[in-house]
Each structure stands twice: as C-alpha cells, then as structure tokens.
Design an enzyme around this catalytic site. Structure first.
Site, short mmCIF file in Angstrom:
data_model
loop_
_atom_site.label_atom_id
_atom_site.label_comp_id
_atom_site.label_asym_id
_atom_site.label_seq_id
_atom_site.Cartn_x
_atom_site.Cartn_y
_atom_site.Cartn_z
N SER A 1 71.92 -51.34 -28.22
CA SER A 1 70.47 -51.30 -28.42
C SER A 1 69.99 -52.61 -29.04
O SER A 1 68.83 -52.98 -28.87
CB SER A 1 70.08 -50.17 -29.37
N HIS A 14 71.07 -49.22 -20.71
CA HIS A 14 70.63 -48.70 -22.00
C HIS A 14 70.05 -47.31 -21.82
O HIS A 14 68.97 -47.13 -21.24
CB HIS A 14 69.59 -49.65 -22.61
N GLU A 70 67.45 -48.15 -18.99
CA GLU A 70 67.04 -49.53 -18.74
C GLU A 70 68.22 -50.26 -18.13
O GLU A 70 69.32 -50.21 -18.67
CB GLU A 70 66.61 -50.18 -20.06
N ASN A 129 62.16 -49.97 -26.79
CA ASN A 129 62.26 -50.18 -28.24
C ASN A 129 61.39 -51.34 -28.71
O ASN A 129 60.97 -51.37 -29.86
CB ASN A 129 63.72 -50.42 -28.66
#
Ligand SMILES: NC(=O)c1ccc[n+]([C@@H]2O[C@H](COP(=O)([O-])OP(=O)(O)OC[C@H]3O[C@@H](n4cnc5c(N)ncnc54)[C@H](O)[C@@H]3O)[C@@H](O)[C@H]2O)c1
Length: 675
Positions: free
Chosen positions: A119, A140, A152, A190
C-alpha cells in the site's frame, strides 16, 4: 499467457482473502507463509469464512469444500516454482518484500509474474530487487479482498505491457473490478481517501465541529454507512496514521497526519463515537471534506495517475461511496466544487489544478468516457466501461457506443471491431431505471426514441462490412445479449452467458432479441429462451448455436487476433441437438403460448414441466406479443421483423404489467394482472 496456478505469499488478513477469492474463481492456489503452521492458520481463516458463506447460502457445502481444497498451504517458497503469478501480501516492510522477491527470482520460472500488494511503497521500489523488473506489477487489493471487488493494477516504470495486460486479465478472471493506477504514492483510492480521513480529524482538532457532528455530516455528504471515525475504529486507527505518514513523506505536509491523529494513536484507544450531532455545523464539515476530495482527485488525474472514470469507480466499488469524486463535483456544480477545493488549497499554499479551475470557468460538468475506443494493429476494440453498473445500456452509453462504432467503422486501418465489457459482465441489459423514470413522467416518446436509436445502431453493427466480434467474457442479459447477436462471431469464455429476462419484467426484447435469435437457433429454441427467460451458460449457448466458440480466457485475445488475421467469420456450425436440448426444442415447437400461460402444455418430463411452469409466472401480454414476434418475424426479412418489434412498443409500455415488472426489479417479485 496462462495464469492458472497462482502463488500467494503471506497468509494474513490480505493474503488469505486473496487466496480465497482466487480459488473461488477456479484457480489453483499455493498459499505460503513463514512456516507451515502460519500457512495452515491462513487456510483455517479461509475455511471459516467459507463456512459463513455456506450458512448465508452464498455457497453450497460441496462448493466451499472444493474452494478450500484448491488452496494448498505450505511453509516452503520452493512450492511456488511452477506458478504463473505470485502475489505477495507479506508485512508492509520494504526489506522483507525485497528479500522475498530476491529469493523467488531464484525459485520461480522466468515466465512467472510477481505482483505486490503493497500500500505504501512503489512497484519500482520492489521491482529493483529482482532480475525481472519487466515482470513485476502492483495488484493492490482492498479489505476484505474476498469481498471487496476493487483491485488497482499498477505497472511500474519498467513493467512490460504484456505483464500489465496479464495482471489485468487475471483480476477480471477472478471477478474483480480492476482500475489502472500509475506507480505513485497511495495509487488511486488511498491518495484521496487517506487525506479525507485525516481532514475529518483536523476538523476535530481545529474545533470546527465535534466528533458526532463530523461523523454524521460525512455520512450525509457522501451517502455512506460509516463515517471516518467509525471506519478508523474498524480498520485500526494506527493504519490511518501510517498511511498518512507515507503520503506525507512523499507528497508534503498537506498529506501528513494531523497532530490529533498522532495523539489518538499514542493513546492506543479507539475514537469514542456518540452524542448528538449539531446540524448547524454540517455545511462547514461538508465543504471541507468535499474540498479535499475535489482538490486531490483532480490533481491525480492531471498528473496522469488515473482517469476520471477510474477515480470514480475506485470510490464506488472500493469505498462504496454512492458517487465518485467527479460525479460529486458535477452534483454540487463545478463552480462550487472549485471554490471548495480553493478553500482547502489556500490553507496549504497549494493551487487548484487547471482541470478543475478550467471547468469552473466554463461551467461545464465533467464528462465520463463510458465507452472507450482503442485501435491497435487493425483491430478496433470498443469497451463498455461501467463495470459497477454491469455496463448497462442507458442513453449516454448508447450515444457513446454509436460514436465509437461509427468512428471504428469509418477507419480504413481497421478491419475488425471487437465489442467487449469491462469487469465481470459483457452488458447486463438496458438501464431499467431509465424506463421507470420515463414512465413516471409519462414519457413514452422518450422510450421509443431510445429504442429506435439503439435498434438503428444495432442494425449498423449487424450490417457492417468489417468483421465484428463479440468478446463474451461474462454475463449478458436482454439488450446486452441483443447487442452480442449483432456480431458476426461470438467468442465466449466459460464465464459468458446470454438470456432474455424481459417477459419477467413485463416487456419483451425490443432490440432484435425476438428476431436475430431465431436466425441463429430457430423458432422453438428462441421461444424457450424468450418465453421462459432462461439464462444459458456459454456451453449451452454453444450447443444450440447461439455462441460460436468457447475458448479459455487466456486464449481469448489470441483467438480474436486469429479471426482478424483470417479476415472473416468461420462458417457457422449447425447445431446438433441431443438429449435434454432436443427435448426442449421439441416441446417448444409444439406447445402453444396459451397452453404455456395456463400451464396446460403436455410436458413429458419433470424438467420440461418446470420450464413450462416458468412461463406461467411471466407477464401474459408481453409473452403473447413476444411469441407472435418470434413466430411471424421468422417468416420475414429481418428489417420487417425489427419494425414489428418497434410497432408494439407503445402498447407494451402502456400496460400496468410493464410498470409493475420494471419498478419491482431488485425489490420484489412482480404481480402481473394481464393488463
Ligand atoms: N490490511 C489492509 O487493509 C491492506 C489493504 C491493502 C494492502 N495491504 C497490504 O497487504 C500486505 C499484508 O497486509 P496484511 O494486513 O495482510 O498483514 P498481516 O500481518 O495480516 O499478514 C502478513 C502475513 O505475512 C506473513 N509473512 C511475513 N513475512 C513473510 C515472508 N518473508 N514470507 C512469507 N510470509 C511472510 C506473516 O506471517 C503474516 O501471516 C501489506 O503489504 C499491506 O500493506 C493491506
């Protein structure tokens, strides 16, 4: 490239969930942890979740058993030697990840792709540890990876196109909704979600509002079930701080954790939620949280991290927001959205990206590319790209499909046009909400012009001189199946399916479903499909001649290229019906629509009886019209048959049953009255 055997390293929260979902979709998975005991613990976590799934009737017990059996837990990295793809989900520690890939480099075959679920690091950070940076990619996942559909897909600067494409295909083949992200801090979701949480804490820190007010204002503004504080309590307050720290280090102080967040982590306590919100402060909170979202989302797109569409899909699918940042900006109005972003930006000496300020100056809302045309080596690919709406056809999609198709058809350098859908569906029919809204307004003319326009487009696709291929790698229903039938060749994977559920929602297929189907499979089987609403899988569809070929997903694009190289559709096979399908065909050749609707059709087996019984549950007016269209249309030219479909449109949409069927969809079983 084949990716059938998958390795997952790290059997913790993420790894075990990734392994579970991958095995659920039919792949063999080797699940590795530091030792066998840890790997077994991960496997137990999977069997526990599967057992819950059985209780909730998501899986049958034997399915759950088969899924668990496809995951082999082990403490030995050597067991990954013959995997096509290895996904790491080990501790978030760069040296641990790099050391792991260094070892795997010596163990795995040269073809093996390495994926990282990191991440906070970049793909390139990890890839440099290997001798195969071209075969390293980011995948991800989002918590919980067995349930959350978003992934992702992140190519690093040295990732090959082949690797990126294989990772994308793998994500889709495991039922995920992939979005593209550049290899940049926080990737897509994020990047705006962590600052969104951080801003909620800043609002508290600055005394703009108290905690219950911020929580409630956020829930209302973003139409979500959990506000930022409850979310942190559930996923862990320290995780939010670590994520903000990483972004802050790479992107500057605006992204760094607020002092109040650091203090909360030091206290080792969760947030205390409770108390009455103060509605007079809602607007201040709303403007700040939206402002942060608009500021970052537009910056991200301007930096080429992702597209407008993917930023929104990320929010809807990964965070379950009802709208993504760009849809929200359109809803509040681009001028006001820019003002909100400016209020936040000015506090940090940042500037509002041109992408947003230009929109504000022009006052024009953001536009979304719902259909994407790409041309490569003579093949035009038309991608329906609303994966979370299963690519349903609404007015905007049809308009964009029209432009994309006409553009592809007009190009001299294109000889093949491929129709495909993003995510797990090809196209799941027409957007029913549009029909209901039109009926509520009494706008039958709107429904008619939508249908006419789509029929005309489908006709152009059908008549096109170029080779048109439908890439049927998922569900198609109603209008989606009708679109598929316009192609010269339908190439499916085992996930492909077709069906005409219209008579179950009070209408009949109006985009050629009653016409093109008979031209492929004849009248009896078309009656079976349309009158019962039976959805057929690729295997059955191929057996009756509705689909031309079935190939494994990893062969799909190569097969389409072969068809393109050959320059023409192979001759269509004649269906050779045996057993059950021959019985079905005979039954639907003989039974009259009256017999089917009253339940008096003489069925010679319980299976046929059940099928006939399904017709009884359909809307009678729609069923009778569909039956006539199928039988009479088959005797005429296609254009006449299509005109007949249109000629009953006003009649069918004016029935009470159409309104009942369309408005009940997804809510309750409709009750048809035959009027
Ligand atoms: N938790 C989330 O919400 C989330 C979301 C997206 C990505 N991630 C990322 O996923 C990764 C894993 O996170 P998690 O929450 O599952 O962590 P976790 O601590 O639950 O699991 C990590 C597992 O990896 C194992 N492990 C550690 N080093 C190993 C090695 N060298 N070889 C084999 N196994 C090893 C550990 O024993 C443990 O079982 C991290 O990179 C994290 O940033 C987490």
């Amino acid at each position: 490239m084949s990716t059938r055997r998958i390795g997952v390293v790290g059997a913790g929260n993420m790894g075990s969930g990734i392994a579970q979902k991958t095995a659920t979709e039919g792949f063999e998975v080797v699940l590795v942890d530091l030792d066998e005991k840890a790997a077994l613990a991960g496997h137990e976590r999977i069997t526990r979740l599967l057992a819950e799934g059985v209780e909730r009737r998501i899986f049958r017990p034997e399915q759950a058993e088969a899924i668990a059996a496809r995951v082999t837990p082990t403490g030995r990295l050597e067991d990954l030697a013959d995997c096509d793809l290895v996904i790491e989900a080990v501790f978030e520690n760069l040296e641990v990840k790099r050391e792991l890939f260094r070892k795997l480099d010596g163990i795995c075959a040269a073809r093996t792709i390495f994926a990282t679920n990191t991440s906070s690091f970049t793909v390139e950070d990890v890839a440099t540890a290997t001798a195969r940076p071209d075969r390293v990619v980011g995948l991800h996942y989002f918590y919980h990876p067995a349930k959350n559909r978003l992934v992702e897909v992140i190519p690093g600067p040295r990732t090959s196109e082949e690797t990126r494409a294989a990772a994308w295909t793998f994500a889709e083949a495991t039922g995920k909704t992939p979005i593209h992200s550049a290899d940049s801090p926080g990737f897509v979701v994020n990047r705006y979600f962590v600052p969104w949480i951080n801003e909620a804490v800043r609002l508290l820190d600055e005394g703009v509002a108290d905690l219950p007010t911020i929580e409630e204002a956020a829930k209302r503004a973003f139409r979500i079930g959990m506000g930022p504080f409850e979310l942190m309590n559930v996923t862990g307050v320290p995780i939010a701080m670590h994520a903000a720290n990483t972004l802050g280090e790479r992107l500057g102080p605006f992204y760094a954790p607020s002092q109040r967040l650091v203090e909360q982590v030091d206290s080792k306590e969760n947030w205390t939620i409770g108390g009455d919100p103060d509605e007079s402060k809602f607007e201040a909170v709303r403007r700040r949280l939206l402002g942060v979202t608009f500021l970052i989302a537009t910056a991200m797109v301007e930096e080429d991290v992702c597209s407008v569409e993917d930023a929104d899909i990320g929010a809807r699918v990964g965070l379950r927001w009802s709208m993504g940042p760009f849809e929200l900006a359109n809803r509040v109005g681009v001028k006001d959205a820019a003002a909100m972003a400016e209020e936040v930006a000015s506090r940090w000496s940042l500037s509002v990206p041109g992408l947003l300020s230009d929109r504000a100056a022009s006052g024009k809302p953001f536009e979304f590319e719902l259909v994407r045309l790409t041309v490569k080596d003579g093949i035009a690919e038309i991608l329906m790209n609303r994966p979370d709406a299963l690519n349903a056809l609404n007015q905007s999609v049809v308009a964009q499909l029209e432009s994309a198709f006409d553009a592809a058809a007009a190009r001299d350098d294109v000889s093949t046009i491929v129709l495909r859908g993003a995510g797990k569906a090809f196209v799941a029919g027409a957007d029913i909400k549009f029909f209901v809204k039109s009926l509520d307004r009494g706008d039958l003319a709107g429904i008619r012009s939508f249908t006419e326009r789509a029929q005309e487009l489908f006709r152009r696709i059908d008549d096109c001189d170029k080779l048109v291929v439908c890439r049927l790698d998922g569900l198609s229903l109603g209008g989606g199946s009708e679109l598929a039938l316009c192609a010269d060749v339908i190439v499916a994977t085992d996930k492909g399916s077709l069906g005409f559920p219209e008579t179950g929602i009070g209408i009949y297929p109006g985009l050629g479903g009653t016409q093109r189907t008979t031209r492929r499979v004849g009248v009896p089987l078309t009656r079976w499909l349309v009158l019962t609403g039976q959805i057929v899988d690729a295997e059955t569809a191929a057996a009756i001649g509705l689909v031309d070929e079935i190939v494994p997903v990893e062969r799909l694009d190569a097969r389409i290229r072969e068809l393109h190289d050959a320059g023409a559709a192979p001759e269509r096979r004649k269906a050779d019906l045996t057993g059950r399908l021959a019985d079905v065909s005979r039954f639907f050749a003989d039974a009259s629509v009256d017999q089917l609707l009253t339940g008096d059709a003489p069925a010679s087996s319980p299976a046929l009886e059940k099928m006939a019984g399904r017709v009884k549950t359909k809307a009678p007016i729609a069923t009778r019209i569909a039956d006539r269209l199928i039988r009479e249309g088959a005797e005429r030219e296609l254009s006449e048959g299509l005109a007949m479909e249109l000629s009953h449109l006003d009649e069918i949409f004016a029935t009470a049953d159409a309104y009942e069927g369309l408005s009940s969809l997804g809510r309750k079983r409709p009750e048809f009255q035959g009027k």
